[in-house]
Every structure is written in C-alpha cells, then in structure tokens.
Design an enzyme around this catalytic site. Structure first.
Site, PDB file in Angstrom:
ATOM      1  NE  ARG A 148      -3.674  -2.141   2.718  1.00 45.05           N
ATOM      2  CZ  ARG A 148      -3.466  -3.261   3.394  1.00 45.05           C
ATOM      3  NH1 ARG A 148      -2.304  -3.443   4.028  1.00 45.05           N
ATOM      4  NH2 ARG A 148      -4.396  -4.193   3.460  1.00 45.05           N
ATOM      5  CE  LYS A 174      -6.394  -0.203   4.540  1.00 43.47           C
ATOM      6  NZ  LYS A 174      -7.639  -0.424   3.751  1.00 43.47           N
ATOM      7  CG  HIS A 237      -4.651   2.862  -4.653  1.00 45.90           C
ATOM      8  ND1 HIS A 237      -4.096   2.448  -3.469  1.00 45.90           N
ATOM      9  CD2 HIS A 237      -5.298   4.025  -4.373  1.00 45.90           C
ATOM     10  CE1 HIS A 237      -4.388   3.321  -2.511  1.00 45.90           C
ATOM     11  NE2 HIS A 237      -5.115   4.279  -3.037  1.00 45.90           N
ATOM     12  NE  ARG A 240      -3.173  -3.293  -1.587  1.00 38.95           N
ATOM     13  CZ  ARG A 240      -2.727  -4.123  -0.638  1.00 38.95           C
ATOM     14  NH1 ARG A 240      -1.425  -4.331  -0.523  1.00 38.95           N
ATOM     15  NH2 ARG A 240      -3.554  -4.741   0.177  1.00 38.95           N
ATOM     16  CG  HIS A 264      -6.313  -8.555   1.265  1.00 43.99           C
ATOM     17  ND1 HIS A 264      -6.452  -9.026  -0.023  1.00 43.99           N
ATOM     18  CD2 HIS A 264      -6.147  -7.213   1.141  1.00 43.99           C
ATOM     19  CE1 HIS A 264      -6.386  -8.025  -0.874  1.00 43.99           C
ATOM     20  NE2 HIS A 264      -6.207  -6.912  -0.192  1.00 43.99           N
ATOM     21  CE1 TYR A 273      -6.379  -6.837  -6.904  1.00 39.34           C
ATOM     22  CE2 TYR A 273      -6.603  -8.048  -4.851  1.00 39.34           C
ATOM     23  CZ  TYR A 273      -6.341  -6.877  -5.520  1.00 39.34           C
ATOM     24  OH  TYR A 273      -6.045  -5.734  -4.822  1.00 39.34           O
TER      25      TYR A 273
END
Length: 290
Positions: A148, A174, A237, A240, A264, A273
C-alpha cells in the site's frame, strides 16, 4: 408542503449531516426522479407522506425491468430513497420507513483495475530509462511487493533486509498487522543501487523533497510521472492490484499466499482479483469461432 420546500428541507438535513455538495446533488436528483415516476405512474403529485412499501418495490422493479438500469444505479437510487424516508420518519412526515426490508440488486463487480503485462513493462522500462535511483526503487518496489502507498512511505531503512540472494521488507499494515514480504531479484537490485546513493538523514527509507519522509502524494506523483511518460494510466493502487493479478493469473499462486502478501484480513477480499474481466469474457466467446 410543496416540492421545493420538502426538497429544500431534505437538502438542509443532508448538509447538517456533513454530506458533500456532490452527494447532496445526487440524492436530490435521485429523489426528483422518484417524484417524477410517482407523477407519471399514479397521475398525482409527489407527496412524501404517501410513500408505501408497495411504491418502493414498484419503483425498484421499474428501474430494473423498464429502465434496464445497472444494479449499481438501481441500488444508488434506492439508497437515496431510503435516506429520504429515514429523514421523513424523523421529521414526522412518515410513520415508518417503507423501504425497510427491500433488498438491493446483487452487483457483479469487476476485478480492480490492473495493468496488463505490456503496459506494466512500458512503465517499468520508462522509469529505468529516465528515473533517478529513488524513483526507480519506488516504482519497482510497488510493482514487485504490492505494498500500500502508506506502507511504502512508512518504511524505514531497518525495515529492509538484504542478504545476498534473498531479501524482505517488514511492514506494519492496516490494523497494526505485521507482515514480511520477500523481495525478488528485481526489487533487491534496485534497492541495492538506491541504498548506495541514498541521501538525507533520518530513518525513513524514502526521502521527500523537504528532506523528510516521502509523502503519499509524493509517491503518487512519482508513479504518475512515469506512467504519463509511458503512455499508461497507473497509480500506486493500480500497481498493487497489478501485483496481485500477476501472482494469481501468471504465477498461479494460491489465494491464501496472495492474501498474506497483500495483508488482507479476509481471503474473500483477495478473491476479487480472480473475477473475469470484459477482455476475459470476450476472449472466451471468440474461442467458439470455427
């Protein structure tokens, strides 16, 4: 109440809730579209106090079957009507919200935008041709790790571990989730070259123009610069997303591994994806040609 009055009061309520001007305009346009449908369908003026669940269901059916609107459009218009009805209940105009229990239309979402192999190669080549060592390292690290943009900018020198034919970066992602991402040969090479000429003091790996940590906007500008020179549309983004797509489609890596690399929390997030693109579907039907 007249139409102008009710719309004006609703807009005022949206503004007091902090809704942006564009959002408010969209809500009001969708509400006016519903009011026009009421006028055309029932041959009577729109009265918010008269909205029923049957009306809301009939309007949704009209959008789907008559207007042939896309699921996202139907759901947006119904969300605007729901927001209005909730406000009307609070304002004492409606006794209850007639949209409660009306389910949205299921959307078939496309996979996130990613560069194909040709465009990605053009971007990387352009960065390598005219970029300075830091810019090259920024682009190639994003391409080969799927970081990110905030994770990239937050990297310190100590987060990079290079050891001969192996390497990795340590990331606090995150939700304070720690992960380690292996560095392939291309990423190791550009980081080695960058570290040899790295200027500036402090712990941050990438240094911005003011001698402080590279900002996210600065990273965006770097990627946009070489994307523009390469004639492609890209952002951190998109790089990524391209990383994840390449692993799943070209590298045939399993979802769990890709999910771990991306940081994730849920493998279902990574599964997006794997969804087919319009090009995939076109290629599939072209195979039917004799």
């Amino acid at each position: 109440m007249t139409k102008l009055t009710i719309f004006g009061l609703f807009d005022k309520a949206l503004a007091s809730d902090g809704k942006a001007e564009l959002t408010r305009r969209t809500y009001l346009a969708d509400l006016r579209a519903y009011a026009a449908w009421v006028q055309d369908t029932y041959n009577e003026p729109f009265n918010p106090a008269d909205i029923t669940r049957d009306d809301a269901r009939a309007y949704q059916a009209y959008l789907v079957n008559k207007r042939k609107a896309r699921p996202a459009t139907v759901n947006r218009k119904m969300a605007a009507l729901t927001t209005f009805c909730r406000w009307a209940v609070e304002a004492g105009i409606l006794k209850s919200d007639p949209t409660v229990g009306i389910k949205g239309i299921k959307e078939v979402k496309s996979p996130p935008k990613a560069l194909d192999r040709t465009d990605l190669n053009r971007l990387v080549r352009k960065a390598q041709q005219v970029g300075n060592p830091m810019h090259i390292a920024v682009v190639l690290l994003l391409v080969n790790t799927g970081l990110r943009v905030r994770e990239l900018c937050g990297l310190t020198v100590e987060d990079v571990h290079l050891n001969g034919r192996s390497g990795k970066v340590s990331v606090m992602g995150k939700g304070g989730k720690f992960r380690e991402i292996p560095l392939n040969a291309e990423a190791r090479q550009v980081l080695d070259k960058y570290m040899e000429v790295r200027e500036g003091e402090g712990d941050h790996l990438f240094i911005g123009q003011r001698g402080e940590a590279l900002t996210t906007s600065g990273a965006w500008r770097i990627v946009n610069k070489y994307a523009g020179l390469a004639g492609v549309e890209a952002s951190p983004h998109v790089l990524r997303h391209s990383f994840a797509t390449r692993l799943l489609r070209e590298g045939e890596v399993d979802l769990v591994t890709v999910s771990d690399l991306l940081g994730h929390e849920n493998v279902n997030t990574t599964a997006r994806y794997t969804r087919s693109t319009e090009a995939d579907r076109q290629a599939a039907v072209e195979k039917l040609n004799g």
